[in-house]
Design a protein around this motif. Structure first.
Motif, mmCIF file in Angstrom:
data_model
loop_
_atom_site.group_PDB
_atom_site.id
_atom_site.type_symbol
_atom_site.label_atom_id
_atom_site.label_comp_id
_atom_site.label_asym_id
_atom_site.label_seq_id
_atom_site.Cartn_x
_atom_site.Cartn_y
_atom_site.Cartn_z
ATOM 1 N N SER A 42 -23.028 15.442 -32.209
ATOM 2 C CA SER A 42 -22.135 14.736 -33.144
ATOM 3 C C SER A 42 -22.504 15.032 -34.592
ATOM 4 C CB SER A 42 -22.208 13.223 -32.892
ATOM 5 O OG SER A 42 -21.828 12.904 -31.569
ATOM 6 N N VAL A 43 -23.790 15.085 -34.888
ATOM 7 C CA VAL A 43 -24.242 15.367 -36.258
ATOM 8 C C VAL A 43 -23.893 16.801 -36.647
ATOM 9 C CG1 VAL A 43 -26.271 15.631 -37.739
ATOM 10 C CG2 VAL A 43 -26.054 13.621 -36.255
ATOM 11 N N ILE A 44 -24.065 17.750 -35.729
ATOM 12 C CA ILE A 44 -23.683 19.141 -36.008
ATOM 13 C C ILE A 44 -22.184 19.210 -36.296
ATOM 14 C CG2 ILE A 44 -23.475 21.466 -35.023
ATOM 15 C CD1 ILE A 44 -26.013 20.859 -33.396
ATOM 16 N N PHE A 89 -21.669 8.242 -39.262
ATOM 17 C CA PHE A 89 -21.930 7.193 -38.268
ATOM 18 C C PHE A 89 -20.677 6.902 -37.440
ATOM 19 C CE2 PHE A 89 -24.987 6.331 -41.711
ATOM 20 C CZ PHE A 89 -26.161 6.480 -40.986
ATOM 21 N N PHE A 90 -19.527 6.986 -38.100
ATOM 22 C CA PHE A 90 -18.261 6.803 -37.376
ATOM 23 C C PHE A 90 -18.097 7.905 -36.334
ATOM 24 C CE2 PHE A 90 -13.804 7.824 -36.704
ATOM 25 C CZ PHE A 90 -13.292 6.594 -36.334
ATOM 26 N N ILE A 91 -18.357 9.148 -36.729
ATOM 27 C CA ILE A 91 -18.222 10.272 -35.802
ATOM 28 C C ILE A 91 -19.164 10.118 -34.609
ATOM 29 C CG2 ILE A 91 -18.806 12.727 -35.536
ATOM 30 C CD1 ILE A 91 -17.390 13.283 -38.119
ATOM 31 N N ILE A 92 -20.400 9.725 -34.879
ATOM 32 C CA ILE A 92 -21.363 9.506 -33.790
ATOM 33 C C ILE A 92 -20.849 8.428 -32.841
ATOM 34 C CG2 ILE A 92 -23.669 8.644 -33.219
ATOM 35 C CD1 ILE A 92 -24.647 9.966 -35.830
ATOM 36 N N PHE A 93 -20.393 7.318 -33.418
ATOM 37 C CA PHE A 93 -19.896 6.209 -32.607
ATOM 38 C C PHE A 93 -18.698 6.629 -31.769
ATOM 39 C CE2 PHE A 93 -17.129 2.440 -32.124
ATOM 40 C CZ PHE A 93 -17.977 1.633 -31.374
ATOM 41 N N TRP A 94 -17.769 7.386 -32.383
ATOM 42 C CA TRP A 94 -16.532 7.776 -31.694
ATOM 43 C C TRP A 94 -16.819 8.777 -30.573
ATOM 44 C CZ3 TRP A 94 -13.866 3.965 -32.756
ATOM 45 C CH2 TRP A 94 -12.477 3.928 -32.703
ATOM 46 N N LEU A 95 -17.613 9.808 -30.875
ATOM 47 C CA LEU A 95 -17.902 10.822 -29.865
ATOM 48 C C LEU A 95 -18.747 10.256 -28.717
ATOM 49 C CD1 LEU A 95 -18.660 13.990 -32.054
ATOM 50 C CD2 LEU A 95 -16.628 13.547 -30.692
ATOM 51 N N VAL A 96 -19.790 9.528 -29.059
ATOM 52 C CA VAL A 96 -20.656 8.954 -28.030
ATOM 53 C C VAL A 96 -19.901 7.876 -27.243
ATOM 54 C CG1 VAL A 96 -22.753 7.614 -27.597
ATOM 55 C CG2 VAL A 96 -22.778 9.452 -29.290
ATOM 56 N N GLY A 97 -19.194 7.021 -27.981
ATOM 57 C CA GLY A 97 -18.485 5.918 -27.338
ATOM 58 C C GLY A 97 -17.427 6.383 -26.362
ATOM 59 N N PHE A 98 -16.595 7.329 -26.786
ATOM 60 C CA PHE A 98 -15.508 7.762 -25.903
ATOM 61 C C PHE A 98 -15.992 8.686 -24.793
ATOM 62 C CE2 PHE A 98 -12.589 5.858 -28.893
ATOM 63 C CZ PHE A 98 -11.567 5.421 -28.046
ATOM 64 N N SER A 99 -17.055 9.441 -25.037
ATOM 65 C CA SER A 99 -17.570 10.259 -23.933
ATOM 66 C C SER A 99 -18.087 9.353 -22.818
ATOM 67 C CB SER A 99 -18.678 11.201 -24.423
ATOM 68 O OG SER A 99 -19.830 10.489 -24.819
ATOM 69 N N ASN A 100 -18.735 8.262 -23.196
ATOM 70 C CA ASN A 100 -19.231 7.326 -22.184
ATOM 71 C C ASN A 100 -18.105 6.505 -21.562
ATOM 72 O OD1 ASN A 100 -21.948 8.086 -22.447
ATOM 73 N ND2 ASN A 100 -22.222 6.770 -24.215
ATOM 74 N N GLY A 158 -14.541 13.362 -22.444
ATOM 75 C CA GLY A 158 -14.654 12.251 -23.390
ATOM 76 C C GLY A 158 -14.977 12.722 -24.793
ATOM 77 N N GLY A 159 -15.932 13.643 -24.900
ATOM 78 C CA GLY A 159 -16.254 14.192 -26.211
ATOM 79 C C GLY A 159 -15.087 14.951 -26.794
ATOM 80 N N ALA A 160 -14.385 15.706 -25.938
ATOM 81 C CA ALA A 160 -13.262 16.526 -26.403
ATOM 82 C C ALA A 160 -12.133 15.679 -26.958
ATOM 83 C CB ALA A 160 -12.751 17.399 -25.251
ATOM 84 N N ILE A 161 -11.790 14.591 -26.278
ATOM 85 C CA ILE A 161 -10.652 13.796 -26.744
ATOM 86 C C ILE A 161 -10.983 13.070 -28.047
ATOM 87 C CG2 ILE A 161 -11.097 11.601 -25.511
ATOM 88 C CD1 ILE A 161 -8.052 11.666 -24.838
ATOM 89 N N ALA A 162 -12.243 12.658 -28.213
ATOM 90 C CA ALA A 162 -12.652 12.038 -29.480
ATOM 91 C C ALA A 162 -12.619 13.068 -30.604
ATOM 92 C CB ALA A 162 -14.052 11.442 -29.345
ATOM 93 N N ALA A 163 -13.052 14.303 -30.306
ATOM 94 C CA ALA A 163 -13.038 15.367 -31.313
ATOM 95 C C ALA A 163 -11.605 15.707 -31.730
ATOM 96 C CB ALA A 163 -13.743 16.607 -30.771
ATOM 97 N N VAL A 164 -10.691 15.742 -30.769
ATOM 98 C CA VAL A 164 -9.281 16.002 -31.075
ATOM 99 C C VAL A 164 -8.735 14.914 -31.993
ATOM 100 C CG1 VAL A 164 -6.955 16.005 -30.085
ATOM 101 C CG2 VAL A 164 -8.757 17.356 -29.016
ATOM 102 N N ALA A 165 -9.054 13.659 -31.692
ATOM 103 C CA ALA A 165 -8.584 12.546 -32.517
ATOM 104 C C ALA A 165 -9.113 12.651 -33.942
ATOM 105 C CB ALA A 165 -9.006 11.212 -31.889
ATOM 106 N N ILE A 166 -10.363 13.031 -34.088
ATOM 107 C CA ILE A 166 -10.972 13.156 -35.420
ATOM 108 C C ILE A 166 -10.338 14.303 -36.200
ATOM 109 C CG2 ILE A 166 -13.100 13.764 -36.645
ATOM 110 C CD1 ILE A 166 -14.601 12.259 -34.331
ATOM 111 N N GLU A 213 -7.804 9.082 -35.541
ATOM 112 C CA GLU A 213 -8.949 8.417 -34.923
ATOM 113 C C GLU A 213 -8.579 7.068 -34.291
ATOM 114 O OE1 GLU A 213 -10.662 10.481 -38.724
ATOM 115 O OE2 GLU A 213 -8.831 9.395 -38.153
ATOM 116 N N ILE A 214 -7.833 6.252 -35.032
ATOM 117 C CA ILE A 214 -7.509 4.914 -34.527
ATOM 118 C C ILE A 214 -6.490 4.974 -33.400
ATOM 119 C CG2 ILE A 214 -6.750 2.591 -35.177
ATOM 120 C CD1 ILE A 214 -9.402 3.540 -36.431
#
Length: 324
Positions: A124-126, A157-168, A238-246, A251-252
């Motif tokens: 997420s940080v990368i 922090f938003f990106i970390i939360f979104w990618l981690v949250g939706f992947s899980n 999960g990571g992919a769909i959050a990345a697409v949204a970003i 995002e919302i």
């Protein structure tokens, strides 16, 4: 021209997954890459023990090949495409390691929660740093309004939360035959429409490639499943769909399109809070799909119902973004 690219993309994504599966499933069986079923889960699932898992490898291969080939036909792959593949394959690698430890090394819990979280955060940080270097907007738009709020460097922090949250969240949804494959196909299909509407055609191609890949996989993952995608597939999706949204700055809207994933996650959170505070459970079992199984619904009925909810969420999101 672009319409033909989209059509060929979903066909190609579907065919790669569908044609690889009959070859890959026997290979997984020979390697004895069978799914271990949790004893605390529904007893009806014990008969699924030994079903080949890690089928997410087929999905990832299909997504990667289809995306690179079809974006190459349309134009050169862009920074956004490489970022989408970075997140998809990065999270998929974490899932693969988790599955490998469970299946091959016979450690039923796989990667520890901390190991998985650290891996997700690093990716997420990368992702954020590349966006930052390319002067990507750090504002969040509120749907149905003209209001946006600027996060600045807090956006990481938003990106970390979104990618981690939706992947899980997507990972939690992968609990019944075909459940995640169907809901993911619908969700990525919705993002394909929205990306097209925003003239972000490369992201539309990627989203269609994912839909095609999971639909091809669904042929063999529908009840009774001949193969499971495992964490290799679910964490990647999960990571992919959050990345697409970003990347589409929607995002919302992901909360609506991914309504099924959000509901599944909330059911787990509410169950844990209720049990720890009152000693009582709200649901017979969480995530929510297991509750309906224990109520007496057939597995197929639960899956079709959740697909329907996912479709309604997708239609609502498209209506909000395109017509309102």
């Amino acid at each position: 021209m672009m319409e033909k690219v989209i059509i060929f993309t979903i066909i190609m994504g579907f065919l790669i997954s569908a044609l690889l599966s009959p070859l890959f499933i026997p290979f997984l069986r020979r390697l004895k890459f069978g799914q271990s079923i949790r004893e605390e889960g529904p007893q009806s699932h014990l008969k699924k023990s030994g079903t080949p898992t890690m089928g997410g490898i087929m999905i990832l291969l299909s997504i990667t090949v289809t995306t690179l080939v079809m974006t190459g036909k349309f134009s050169e792959p862009t920074m956004k495409i490489y970022l989408l593949l970075l997140v998809t394959l990065g999270f998929g690698l974490l899932g693969f390691l988790d599955d490998f430890i469970k299946v091959v090394m016979k450690r039923n819990l796989g990667l520890t929660s901390l190991q998985k979280l650290l891996g997700q955060i690093v990716i997420s940080v990368i992702f954020y740093l590349v966006l930052r270097q390319n002067e990507f907007s750090t504002a969040i738009h509120i749907p149905l309004t003209d209001y946006s709020f600027e996060l600045g460097w807090f956006y990481v922090f938003f990106i970390i939360f979104w990618l981690v949250g939706f992947s899980n969240a997507v990972n939690l949804t992968d609990g019944l035959d075909g459940l995640l494959s169907g809901t993911a196909a619908i969700a990525f299909g919705a993002f394909a429409v929205l990306a097209w509407n925003l003239s972000q055609f490369e992201i539309s191609i990627f989203s269609v490639a994912v839909s095609g890949a999971v639909l091809g996989f669904l042929v063999f993952n529908a009840h009774p499943a001949k193969v499971f995608m495992g964490d290799t597939g679910s964490l990647a999706l999960g990571g992919a769909i959050a990345a697409v949204a970003i990347l589409t700055k929607l995002e919302i809207i992901l909360i609506i399109i991914g309504g099924v994933f959000v509901i599944e996650t909330l059911s787990v959170i509410l169950q844990v809070i209720s049990f720890k505070t009152t000693g009582r459970r709200i649901f017979r079992m969480s995530p929510l799909h297991h509750h309906y199984e224990l109520v007496g619904w057939s597995e197929w009925r639960v899956v079709v119902t959740f697909w329907t909810v996912g479709l309604l969420c997708a239609i609502l999101a498209i209506y909000i973004e395109v017509w309102m």
